[in-house]
Design an enzyme around this catalytic site. Structure first.
Site, short mmCIF file in Angstrom:
data_model
loop_
_atom_site.label_atom_id
_atom_site.label_comp_id
_atom_site.label_asym_id
_atom_site.label_seq_id
_atom_site.Cartn_x
_atom_site.Cartn_y
_atom_site.Cartn_z
N HIS A 19 -12.00 14.15 3.05
CA HIS A 19 -10.80 13.74 2.31
C HIS A 19 -11.08 13.55 0.82
O HIS A 19 -10.15 13.41 0.04
CB HIS A 19 -10.27 12.44 2.91
CG HIS A 19 -8.79 12.43 3.15
ND1 HIS A 19 -8.00 13.56 3.22
CD2 HIS A 19 -7.93 11.39 3.34
CE1 HIS A 19 -6.75 13.22 3.46
NE2 HIS A 19 -6.68 11.91 3.52
N ASN A 66 -2.62 8.05 -0.04
CA ASN A 66 -1.18 8.11 0.24
C ASN A 66 -0.30 7.60 -0.89
O ASN A 66 0.92 7.74 -0.82
CB ASN A 66 -0.87 7.34 1.53
CG ASN A 66 -1.57 7.93 2.72
OD1 ASN A 66 -2.14 9.02 2.65
ND2 ASN A 66 -1.55 7.23 3.83
#
Length: 189
Positions: A19, A66
């Protein structure tokens, strides 16, 4: 002027995870152009420099993935950077390891960081470099927050370098040229 954003999560535990590919690519660009990413603002770490005649801002949001849009919109507004000059680099499970894909616009494709950036910019028209991490055989969260195997890491190091070159190509030659040059290339061990 360009804003080059690498998506990732802050914290040592996330370093070199799937990620955090965006952070890794920004670090490569910073090293190549002697740009220190040591200033804190825009809910992230950033540095200013040049690629040729173009001023660039390298940004690593510290908001967690996010909420990346909060950081991106603050930097873009401060520097008055057009959306078309915001390049975002991130991991993509729908692309095989060893590949990347350059796009000038598009949907979030299930990536929550991109979804948040699209919401904050109120647009999906911004260049991005999607770096393939492959499909998980396991829980998605564990997969994206996990590290690459030794064999994968060998491939990924080359893909990270190619991704940095793709970003530089967007700045120097435009999105279409970068797409023609880098889309479809596959790196193997």
């Amino acid at each position: 002027m360009y804003l080059v954003v690498g998506l990732g999560n802050i914290g040592k535990e996330y370093k070199k995870t799937r990620h955090n590919i965006g952070f890794d690519v920004v670090d490569i660009i910073a090293e190549k152009y002697n740009i220190e990413i040591n200033r804190q603002k825009f809910k992230g770490s950033y540095g200013e420099g040049r690629i040729g005649n173009e001023k660039i801002i390298l940004l690593k949001p510290s908001t967690y993935m996010n909420l990346s849009g909060e950081s991106v919109i603050e930097a873009a507004n401060f520097y008055k950077i057009d959306k078309e000059n915001i390049i975002v680099i991130y991991d993509d499970m729908s692309i095989d390891i060893g590949k990347l894909r350059v796009r000038g616009k598009g949907s979030a494709g299930g990536h929550n960081g991109i979804k948040n950036i699209i919401q904050h910019l109120n647009s999906d028209i911004f260049p991005r470099v999607r770096v393939g991490i492959g499909q998980p055989d396991e829980n998605v969260v564990n997969y994206v927050l996990g590290k690459f195997s030794k064999d994968e890491r060998e491939i990924i190091e080359k893909v990270l370098a190619m991704s940095a070159k793709a970003c530089i190509s967007i700045v120097e030659d435009g999105v279409t040229e970068a797409m023609n040059k880098y889309n479809g290339v596959k790196i193997e061990v």
